[in-house]
Design an enzyme around this catalytic site. Structure first.
Site: not given
Ligand code: GLC
Length: 572
Positions: A31, A33, A35, A39, A113, A297
């Site tokens: 962090d 700043n 809070d 970040d 992501d 994933e």
């Molecule tokens: C994936 C992510 C998880 C999230 C889920 C819904 O499994 O790793 O953190 O809650 O998707 O987006």
């Protein structure tokens, strides 16, 4: 000739096969700043810790950032309300550009992501979609009439966080589909405009110089077009590999059984064949740039199903996580079988990924910390992670042995924990702030952090471990830098040692031509004597998880200490 060889090697082993990846959960890293929330400028300020080009730094090659896009945080960033904007709590787009530039200057690549099975219900697309039945974006999400009589949900589908996957919308009098929270409506991947809009998002970040993406639950993207009811959990003919269960920990199996995936087998709302065409489309976009990568994933109870997401021609995802290893029992044969199964399942061109922790599961350290054994075991995990055949992903804090946080009920943030406490305490425990030093807020912030610090942050922190030559942090550093000097770790074949071994031991070999290394692991508490194992002229110990063991040529019989792992170099 030499040049050509190098080029061929580079193509066969691009940066993402050679590199060590590191996952950062931005809310909890640093962090700047005050809070209490991490970040982007904070992260930029500690990039030197991750890689400053010398062996004093961790030496990682790429970062996967959990989402930092604009989000109402119903699922802590995994509910995105603007795919092309940085949430102000993390900084600005300029902060991101600066971070990316600094990372690239340090040869650290950056993965974002991509959470596009669903958006936030606050995303303007959904706000429009729900505004009226004839809004042009209506079909960007999945809307259905209720089932009569009684206006029941359109079918029996359950969401992955438990409960119906359908929520009634009063205004337009239809149900919409959500595979997770009701605040995370699913995008309609059968709609070509949605595909184009997401392709534009991908291009937007690639144009800015991002190196690739981790894809959130891609196996859920497409749904059955006829919206058929899912069969019961115990129905026959399901694609399930029961051999996976015997190597999982008792707890993992129990949780799986208790939840009985919502008493149904999710046959029609995941793993639909059209998803593969979506992923081929993504891949084309990535391949129209240079050197980009994707990692998925994919969650399935069958390895061929996971493998199918690489694509028959390797034209879908570059890599897929292997989550079985996050549930493996602390037994040599369980790890051996678990790894061998993945090796067997992968076609030649499909590249493996290994990881032991992430933002969704209990930290590996705590999973294996029975009776205080976590420290030794964390070193064995590190040794495996960095010497198996495949790209390793380290989860932030794993390198200092961060433990699972103990979060009181009133401190919970994760919606899963809030809903299911005490049966499921949610995922906050693995998302606690990074421990930089022994200060009041662990050097993470000058303010009370958004989640409490995990236990023992006075000893499990970067500053303290940096100074101790035998710390876990320094062990990770040594391994990562050693890995860079031993191309065999990337390029060598994987083989389980098949000869007789004392119980509790597991050995694997990595081999390329006449070059060979072996990793010998003793999962038991007692020492184990290894007889002459290898047909090798000499065997040199490169590194051991046991800090007092000196490297150098070893003689057989060789005694592995309890819960010790050794990396050995075999010379003809
Ligand atoms: C994936 C992510 C998880 C999230 C889920 C819904 O499994 O790793 O953190 O809650 O998707 O987006």
């Amino acid at each position: 000739m030499k040049l050509d060889d190098n080029k061929r090697d580079r193509e066969k082993y691009p940066w993402w096969k050679r590199g060590v990846f590191y996952q950062i959960y931005p809310r909890s890293y640093k962090d700047s700043n005050g809070d209490g929330v991490g970040d982007l400028p904070g992260i930029e300020s500690v990039l030197g810790y991750l890689n400053n080009g010398t062996e004093k730094s961790l030496g990682i090659d790429a970062i996967w950032f959990s989402p930092f896009f604009t989000s109402p945080d119903r699922d802590y960033g995994y509910d995105v309300s603007d795919y092309c904007a940085i949430d102000p709590r993390y900084g600005t787009l300029d902060d991101f550009k600066a971070l990316l530039k600094s990372a690239h200057e340090r040869n650290i690549r950056v993965l974002l992501d991509l959470v596009v099975n669903h958006s936030s219900d606050q995303h303007p697309w959904f706000v429009e979609s729900r505004s009226s039945r004839n809004n042009p974006r209506r079909d960007w999400y999945i809307w259905k009439d209720g089932r009569q009589p009684g206006n029941k949900p359109p079918n029996n589908w359950r969401n992955h966080f438990f409960g119906s996957a359908w929520t009634w919308d009063e205004k337009t009098e239809q149900y919409y589909l959500h595979s997770f929270l009701k605040e995370q409506p699913d995008l309609n991947w059968h709609n070509s405009q949605v595909r184009e809009a997401i392709a534009d998002v991908i291009k937007y970040w690639l144009d800015l110089g991002v190196d690739g993406f981790r894809l959130d639950v891609p196996h859920v993207y497409c749904k059955d077009k006829q919206f058929r009811n899912n069969p019961p959990f115990y129905s026959l003919n399901r694609n399930i590999d029961f051999s996976l269960f015997k190597d999982r920990s008792f707890m993992s199996n129990l949780l799986k059984l208790l939840a009985l995936p919502e008493l149904q087998f999710k046959k029609y709302n995941q793993h639909q064949s059209e998803t593969h065409s979506v992923l081929r489309g993504f891949r084309k976009v990535l391949d129209s740039y240079q050197d980009k990568v994707s990692v998925g994933e994919i969650i399935a109870d069958s390895l061929p199903v996971i493998v199918s997401y690489y694509g028959r021609e390797n034209d879908q995802l570059h890599m897929n996580f292997y989550f079985e290893l996050l549930h493996c029992r602390w037994k040599a044969h369980a790890f051996r079988r678990c790894i061998q199964r993945w090796e067997n399942a992968l076609p030649e061109e499909a590249w493996p990924v290994y990881t032991f922790s992430n933002h969704d599961v209990n930290r590996a350290f705590s999973r294996y910390d029975q009776r205080g054994r976590g420290d030794k075991r964390a070193r064995m995990l590190a040794l495996m992670l960095l010497t198996l055949r495949g790209t390793p992903f380290i989860y932030y804090g794993e390198e200092i042995g961060m433990k699972e946080g103990l979060i009181q009920r009133e401190q919970l943030k994760d919606p899963l924990g809030i809903k299911w406490y005490p049966f499921h305490r949610g995922r906050d425990g693995c998302r606690t702030p990074m421990q930089w030093d022994e200060g009041m807020f662990a050097g993470f912030s000058s303010h009370q952090p958004w989640l409490p610090l995990s236990p023992e942050h006075e000893i499990r922190n970067v500053r303290v471990q940096d100074e101790q030559s035998e710390s876990l942090l320094n062990f990770f550093r040594q391994l990562i830098w050693l890995r860079k000097k031993l191309p065999l770790i990337v390029e060598g074949d994987y083989q389980t040692y098949k000869g007789r071994l004392p119980s509790g031991c597991y050995i694997y070999l990595r081999q390329q031509g006449d070059k060979k290394i072996a990793v010998a692991l003793n999962f038991g508490k007692r020492k184990k004597k290894l007889e002459q194992l290898f047909n090798a002229g000499s065997v040199k110990l490169l590194i051991s998880t046991c800090p007092t063991r000196e490297p150098g040529v070893i003689a057989f019989p060789f005694t592995l200490k309890g819960e010790e792992g050794c990396l050995l170099e075999l010379s003809p």
